[in-house]
Scaffold this motif. Structure first.
Motif, PDB file in Angstrom:
ATOM      1  N   GLU A 102       0.816  -1.216   0.000  1.00 46.90           N
ATOM      2  CA  GLU A 102       0.000   0.000   0.000  1.00 46.90           C
ATOM      3  C   GLU A 102       0.852   1.271   0.000  1.00 46.90           C
ATOM      4  O   GLU A 102       0.339   2.375  -0.163  1.00 46.90           O
ATOM      5  CB  GLU A 102      -0.964   0.005   1.194  1.00 46.90           C
ATOM      6  CG  GLU A 102      -0.304   0.038   2.548  1.00 46.90           C
ATOM      7  CD  GLU A 102       0.090  -1.342   3.079  1.00 46.90           C
ATOM      8  OE1 GLU A 102       0.472  -1.431   4.255  1.00 46.90           O
ATOM      9  OE2 GLU A 102       0.002  -2.328   2.306  1.00 46.90           O
ATOM     10  N   THR A 130      -1.927  -6.728   3.582  1.00 45.49           N
ATOM     11  CA  THR A 130      -2.200  -5.319   3.288  1.00 45.49           C
ATOM     12  C   THR A 130      -3.553  -4.943   3.887  1.00 45.49           C
ATOM     13  O   THR A 130      -4.405  -5.818   4.093  1.00 45.49           O
ATOM     14  CB  THR A 130      -2.202  -5.080   1.760  1.00 45.49           C
ATOM     15  OG1 THR A 130      -2.247  -3.681   1.484  1.00 45.49           O
ATOM     16  CG2 THR A 130      -3.361  -5.769   1.092  1.00 45.49           C
ATOM     17  N   PHE A 143      -6.945   3.747   6.965  1.00 44.69           N
ATOM     18  CA  PHE A 143      -5.912   3.771   5.921  1.00 44.69           C
ATOM     19  C   PHE A 143      -5.115   5.074   5.966  1.00 44.69           C
ATOM     20  O   PHE A 143      -3.914   5.098   5.704  1.00 44.69           O
ATOM     21  CB  PHE A 143      -6.567   3.607   4.551  1.00 44.69           C
ATOM     22  CG  PHE A 143      -5.594   3.459   3.410  1.00 44.69           C
ATOM     23  CD1 PHE A 143      -5.095   2.214   3.061  1.00 44.69           C
ATOM     24  CD2 PHE A 143      -5.174   4.565   2.679  1.00 44.69           C
ATOM     25  CE1 PHE A 143      -4.205   2.068   1.999  1.00 44.69           C
ATOM     26  CE2 PHE A 143      -4.281   4.434   1.629  1.00 44.69           C
ATOM     27  CZ  PHE A 143      -3.797   3.181   1.287  1.00 44.69           C
ATOM     28  N   HIS A 149       1.027   5.932   3.210  1.00 48.74           N
ATOM     29  CA  HIS A 149       0.217   5.085   2.337  1.00 48.74           C
ATOM     30  C   HIS A 149      -0.065   5.805   1.022  1.00 48.74           C
ATOM     31  O   HIS A 149      -0.400   6.992   1.016  1.00 48.74           O
ATOM     32  CB  HIS A 149      -1.109   4.732   3.012  1.00 48.74           C
ATOM     33  CG  HIS A 149      -0.989   3.689   4.062  1.00 48.74           C
ATOM     34  ND1 HIS A 149      -2.043   3.323   4.885  1.00 48.74           N
ATOM     35  CD2 HIS A 149       0.060   2.919   4.447  1.00 48.74           C
ATOM     36  CE1 HIS A 149      -1.643   2.379   5.721  1.00 48.74           C
ATOM     37  NE2 HIS A 149      -0.367   2.118   5.460  1.00 48.74           N
ATOM     38  N   THR A 151      -1.552   3.838  -2.105  1.00 44.83           N
ATOM     39  CA  THR A 151      -2.500   3.215  -3.028  1.00 44.83           C
ATOM     40  C   THR A 151      -3.469   2.280  -2.306  1.00 44.83           C
ATOM     41  O   THR A 151      -3.050   1.420  -1.531  1.00 44.83           O
ATOM     42  CB  THR A 151      -1.751   2.396  -4.099  1.00 44.83           C
ATOM     43  OG1 THR A 151      -0.733   3.211  -4.682  1.00 44.83           O
ATOM     44  CG2 THR A 151      -2.701   1.934  -5.184  1.00 44.83           C
ATOM     45  N   HIS A 152      -4.758   2.470  -2.580  1.00 47.77           N
ATOM     46  CA  HIS A 152      -5.756   1.493  -2.151  1.00 47.77           C
ATOM     47  C   HIS A 152      -5.644   0.266  -3.049  1.00 47.77           C
ATOM     48  O   HIS A 152      -5.758   0.380  -4.269  1.00 47.77           O
ATOM     49  CB  HIS A 152      -7.167   2.071  -2.295  1.00 47.77           C
ATOM     50  CG  HIS A 152      -7.578   2.928  -1.149  1.00 47.77           C
ATOM     51  ND1 HIS A 152      -8.604   3.838  -1.226  1.00 47.77           N
ATOM     52  CD2 HIS A 152      -7.120   3.024   0.120  1.00 47.77           C
ATOM     53  CE1 HIS A 152      -8.769   4.454  -0.077  1.00 47.77           C
ATOM     54  NE2 HIS A 152      -7.868   3.973   0.759  1.00 47.77           N
TER      55      HIS A 152
END
Length: 209
Positions: A102, A130, A143, A149, A151-152
């Motif tokens: 992520e 993740t 998140f 962080h 990227t989803h």
């Protein structure tokens, strides 16, 4: 990058959820060359060492690397993709990637997975952990508690990328449920209220995901 580095330094020890790490130990049982990519403070590396599983780690955070080395762990300060490229194909019998992907952009993630497939021996295992952004609590709140962080990664996208990289035996498991302090509150229905019970049931179900 500096903010992310400071955050990582202050974020404390790895979350100790025995079910995930114990399952991973069983996967790597009898392995002699396991790499922990993004090993952090070396929690899993120490477990591998204590179970006589040959292993080493890499991390780009020099403070984490020094911390691990001071504890007698074999850890190198090097970028994951750079290191994997330097290895001969089919030389690793285990790859462990915990809470790392992520932090990567899409192109880097795709390359990391392709290299992992190239470097793992036939029959070897790659374990990836993740945040599950299918969870509303995670994707809309937790998140973003880590500013590094990027990227989803939806579980279905990750499985697609793994298959595209060559992996054909993929297992999906869920660990580390959201703690009570971060869970979304359910709607409590009062019998005197004129509300749609079906909508309440759907909302309450979604808070459990």
């Amino acid at each position: 990058e500096e903010i992310g580095k400071v955050w990582n330094q202050m974020s404390g020890d790895s979350v100790n959820e025995p079910n995930f790490f114990e399952d991973s130990l069983q996967v790597f049982k009898n392995c002699t060359n396991v790499i922990d990519i993004g090993c952090g403070k070396g929690y899993f590396l120490e477990l591998l060492k204590n179970h006589d599983i040959g292993s080493y780690g890499i991390d780009i955070n020099s403070d984490f690397v020094q911390y691990c080395q001071d504890r007698g762990l074999t850890v190198h300060n090097i970028d994951a993709i750079e290191h994997l490229i330097s290895l001969e194909d089919c030389t690793l019998d285990g790859i462990f990637i915990c809470q790392l992907i992520e932090h990567l952009d899409s192109a880097s993630l795709s390359l990391l997975l392709k290299l992992s497939y190239q470097k793992i021996k036939p029959g070897g295992s790659v374990i990836i952990s993740t945040p599950n952004i299918s969870s509303v609590q995670v994707s809309s709140n937790l998140f973003y508690l880590d500013p590094s962080h990027k990227t989803h990664i939806h579980p279905e996208v990750l499985k697609f990328l793994l298959r595209s990289s060559g992996f054909n035996q993929i297992q999906e498991k869920y660990y580390q449920p959201v703690s009570d302090e971060f869970k979304l509150r359910k709607i409590e229905q009062n019998s005197s209220q004129n509300v749609n019970q079906e909508l309440i049931d759907v909302f309450n179900y979604n808070t459990e995901f």
